[in-house]
Design a protein around this motif. Structure first.
Motif, PDB file in Angstrom:
ATOM      1  N   ILE A 145       0.833  -1.190   0.000  1.00  0.00           N
ATOM      2  CA  ILE A 145       0.000   0.000   0.000  1.00  0.00           C
ATOM      3  C   ILE A 145       0.876   1.250   0.000  1.00  0.00           C
ATOM      4  O   ILE A 145       1.888   1.293   0.698  1.00  0.00           O
ATOM      5  N   SER A 175      14.186  -0.620   9.912  1.00  0.00           N
ATOM      6  CA  SER A 175      13.344  -1.706  10.393  1.00  0.00           C
ATOM      7  C   SER A 175      11.861  -1.350  10.211  1.00  0.00           C
ATOM      8  O   SER A 175      11.450  -0.233  10.495  1.00  0.00           O
ATOM      9  N   GLY A 176      11.101  -2.316   9.711  1.00  0.00           N
ATOM     10  CA  GLY A 176       9.660  -2.128   9.599  1.00  0.00           C
ATOM     11  C   GLY A 176       9.198  -1.360   8.372  1.00  0.00           C
ATOM     12  O   GLY A 176       8.032  -0.996   8.262  1.00  0.00           O
ATOM     13  N   LYS A 179      10.642  -4.445   3.943  1.00  0.00           N
ATOM     14  CA  LYS A 179      11.638  -5.119   3.108  1.00  0.00           C
ATOM     15  C   LYS A 179      11.213  -6.549   2.774  1.00  0.00           C
ATOM     16  O   LYS A 179      11.312  -6.990   1.634  1.00  0.00           O
ATOM     17  N   ARG A 363       5.592  -1.256  10.504  1.00  0.00           N
ATOM     18  CA  ARG A 363       5.284  -2.271  11.512  1.00  0.00           C
ATOM     19  C   ARG A 363       4.704  -1.624  12.754  1.00  0.00           C
ATOM     20  O   ARG A 363       3.714  -2.110  13.313  1.00  0.00           O
TER      21      ARG A 363
HETATM   22  N1  LIG Z   1       3.711  -0.604   1.981  1.00  0.00           N
HETATM   23  C1  LIG Z   1       3.135  -1.489   2.802  1.00  0.00           C
HETATM   24  N2  LIG Z   1       1.855  -1.850   2.605  1.00  0.00           N
HETATM   25  C2  LIG Z   1       1.259  -2.735   3.427  1.00  0.00           C
HETATM   26  N3  LIG Z   1       1.844  -3.310   4.473  1.00  0.00           N
HETATM   27  C3  LIG Z   1       3.126  -2.996   4.729  1.00  0.00           C
HETATM   28  C4  LIG Z   1       3.842  -2.077   3.902  1.00  0.00           C
HETATM   29  N4  LIG Z   1       5.096  -1.960   4.371  1.00  0.00           N
HETATM   30  C5  LIG Z   1       5.176  -2.776   5.449  1.00  0.00           C
HETATM   31  N5  LIG Z   1       3.996  -3.415   5.663  1.00  0.00           N
HETATM   32  C6  LIG Z   1       3.700  -4.333   6.760  1.00  0.00           C
HETATM   33  O1  LIG Z   1       4.471  -3.930   7.896  1.00  0.00           O
HETATM   34  C7  LIG Z   1       5.025  -5.044   8.575  1.00  0.00           C
HETATM   35  C8  LIG Z   1       6.534  -4.963   8.577  1.00  0.00           C
HETATM   36  O2  LIG Z   1       7.042  -5.157   7.271  1.00  0.00           O
HETATM   37  P1  LIG Z   1       8.301  -6.091   6.966  1.00  0.00           P
HETATM   38  O3  LIG Z   1       8.337  -7.247   7.860  1.00  0.00           O
HETATM   39  O4  LIG Z   1       8.321  -6.352   5.501  1.00  0.00           O
HETATM   40  O5  LIG Z   1       9.465  -5.054   7.363  1.00  0.00           O
HETATM   41  P2  LIG Z   1      11.040  -5.206   7.325  1.00  0.00           P
HETATM   42  O6  LIG Z   1      11.542  -4.027   6.568  1.00  0.00           O
HETATM   43  O7  LIG Z   1      11.398  -6.552   6.830  1.00  0.00           O
HETATM   44  O8  LIG Z   1      11.436  -5.018   8.855  1.00  0.00           O
HETATM   45  P3  LIG Z   1      12.710  -5.578   9.691  1.00  0.00           P
HETATM   46  O9  LIG Z   1      13.917  -4.865   9.179  1.00  0.00           O
HETATM   47  O10 LIG Z   1      12.387  -5.213  11.097  1.00  0.00           O
HETATM   48  O11 LIG Z   1      12.750  -7.044   9.440  1.00  0.00           O
HETATM   49  C9  LIG Z   1       4.501  -6.271   7.877  1.00  0.00           C
HETATM   50  O12 LIG Z   1       3.331  -6.688   8.542  1.00  0.00           O
HETATM   51  C10 LIG Z   1       4.164  -5.765   6.477  1.00  0.00           C
HETATM   52  O13 LIG Z   1       3.173  -6.528   5.882  1.00  0.00           O
END
Ligand SMILES: Nc1ncnc2c1ncn2[C@@H]1O[C@H](COP(=O)(O)OP(=O)(O)OP(=O)(O)O)[C@@H](O)[C@H]1O
Ligand SMILES: [Mg+2]
Length: 455
Positions: A145, A175-176, A179, A363
């Motif tokens: 989104i 983080s969050g 990715k 997140r």
């Molecule tokens: N653009 C987006 N649209 C919808 N949901 C999102 C979006 N970005 C992140 N999320 C949601 O936010 C949460 C965190 O995302 P994700 O686990 O991919 O982050 P990350 O960058 O891998 O974090 P980390 O570095 O802490 O592992 C998940 O539940 C993900 O589905």
């Protein structure tokens, strides 16, 4: 209710009738056809769960019909019916994808047994198909989104990379920021989607196990290696390996990974055979790898190899337009999950949400929405249950703000730069708003931005 359908294709009216009567009593809907053409038409029109197919048919024979059914829908379970002396043909039918066969003349109990067993398989196939579809709907690109030009740019990049042969992608961001979501979208949008997406968190696996996790090991390679085990790269063949927190990978493993990426072959720990795999490697980290490559904590050559295609995800505070669409998205999500019916957001809640800096990014936003929706009632999303750090800072801050000087002292320049950066981040670099946050004029702000290299 869904009634399971069985198609009987047989040229003998008496066999059709017997099968029909027997199986109808089992609660199935029965369709019949007396030759291959008619049978195939029914398969297309009615999409039965099971086909009971006679091998000897006038015109197109059973084997040919079987092959055509498989072309129409591989999930349909086909049982061949054969006269005793057709055993060889029955075996070759099994090779072509028939599920089972039944000898004619058949015993009624035997027919029921075979059909019920086949129906069990059919149910599983249907379930797997549904789950697969749900999974790709859940993990595909439409779950990302964001209306900001940043996210829109990312989306078009995801589409391009998915369709390409690109073998390594590096995703960086705090983080969050999403990715892992992007990594999954890259997989499920690509032609690799039917093959595995295998993820590993490099910081969570002890150093001495990482190599065998990634490359597998032979029986006896080390004390605990009681049997041969395939590693992630081998299991993901044809699919995607996701190396999360790659910035935390020990240097020794980095060297080995580089070799896999360059040569596309490796050996299991303790093995002598070269194994070649076809995988896309997506890595992610919230560390600054360029910096790591500069100070020697990350191999430079690996860094360049990984970031053939780099994706950088901006923190949420630098793309504030995405906040409200994300809030709406998560409200819908938790409405469904918690069986709630929240329809709107109160202006006070919206204001607090928009002003907050979201250090934990999407997140954190998702967690806050979850909490508010769990605790709140009614159909309006209100500020009442927002966490204190979002609600109290603004009001209390004004009076209560003091900066506690640490015993070892502090550089006032650093403090100034830090506050300036925070004000700019918080306002997405809107200078008027940032100046207001610091209670200075725009000129004074611009002066400091120049001084600290922000302009
Ligand atoms: N653009 C987006 N649209 C919808 N949901 C999102 C979006 N970005 C992140 N999320 C949601 O936010 C949460 C965190 O995302 P994700 O686990 O991919 O982050 P990350 O960058 O891998 O974090 P980390 O570095 O802490 O592992 C998940 O539940 C993900 O589905
Ligand atoms: Mg992650």
């Amino acid at each position: 209710m869904y009634v399971e359908k069985i198609l009987v294709v047989d040229d003998e009216a008496s066999t059709r009738r017997l099968m029909e009567q027997t199986l109808r009593k089992q609660g199935y809907e029965i369709l019949t056809a007396s030759n291959g053409d008619e049978g195939l038409k029914t398969v297309t029109d009615e999409n039965p769960d099971i086909v009971l197919l006679d091998i000897q048919l006038p015109g197109m024979d059973g084997i040919e019909v079987l092959q055509k059914i498989r072309e129409i829908n591989k999930d349909i379970v086909v049982i061949m019916a054969t006269a005793m002396d057709d055993l060889k043909v029955a075996v070759s039918a099994m090779r072509l994808g028939a599920y089972d066969y039944i000898n004619k003349p058949f015993h009624i109990d035997n027919l029921i047994l075979i059909v019920n067993k086949a129906m069990e398989t059919s149910r599983l196939r249907r379930e797997v198909a549904t789950l697969k579809e749900e999974r790709s709907r859940e993990l595909g690109i439409e779950k990302i989104i964001g209306i900001s030009s940043h996210i829109q740019g990312i989306l078009s990049m995801v589409k391009k990379i998915s369709a390409s042969e690109a073998s390594t992608v590096l995703i960086q961001g705090e983080s969050g920021t999403g990715k892992e979501l992007i990594a999954k979208a890259l997989h499920y949008e690509s032609s690799r989607r039917e093959r595995p997406f295998m993820a590993i968190n490099c910081s969570a696996v002890p150093e001495n196990l990482l190599e065998s996790e990634l490359m597998g090991h032979e029986k006896g390679a080390f004390t605990d290696a009681k049997a041969m085990r395939k590693g992630l790269f081998e299991m993901a063949d044809g699919g995607t390996v996701f190396l999360d927190e790659i910035g935390d990978m020990p240097l020794q493993m980095q060297t080995k990974l580089l070799r896999i990426l360059e040569e596309r072959t490796f050996r299991r720990v303790g093995g002598t055979k070269d194994i070649t795999v076809d995988v896309r490697v997506i890595s992610a980290t919230n560390r600054d790898l360029a910096k790591g490559a500069g100070d020697g904590s990350f191999r430079k050559d690996l860094y360049y190899r990984l970031q053939v295609i780099p994706i950088y995800l901006k923190p949420l505070r630098e793309r504030r337009e995405d906040i409200i669409p994300l809030v709406r998205h998560f409200i819908n999500y938790f409405n469904e999950k918690f069986r709630k019916n929240v329809k709107s957001i109160s202006p006070a809640a919206e204001k607090l949400i928009l002003e907050y800096s979201w250090p934990g990014n999407v997140r954190e936003l998702k967690n806050v929405i979850e909490r508010v929706m769990l605790l709140g009632d009614g159909d309006v999303f209100t500020a009442e249950h927002l966490p204190v750090e979002m609600t109290s800072k603004g009001q209390e801050g004004k009076e209560a703000f003091t900066f506690k000087l640490p015993p070892e002292g502090v550089s006032i320049e650093d403090v100034e730069r830090d506050l300036l950066k925070q004000a700019l981040d918080l306002t997405s670099y809107n200078q008027t708003k940032a100046a207001k946050k610091l209670n200075i004029g725009v000129d004074a702000l611009r002066y400091r931005m120049k001084k600290f290299g922000f302009l």
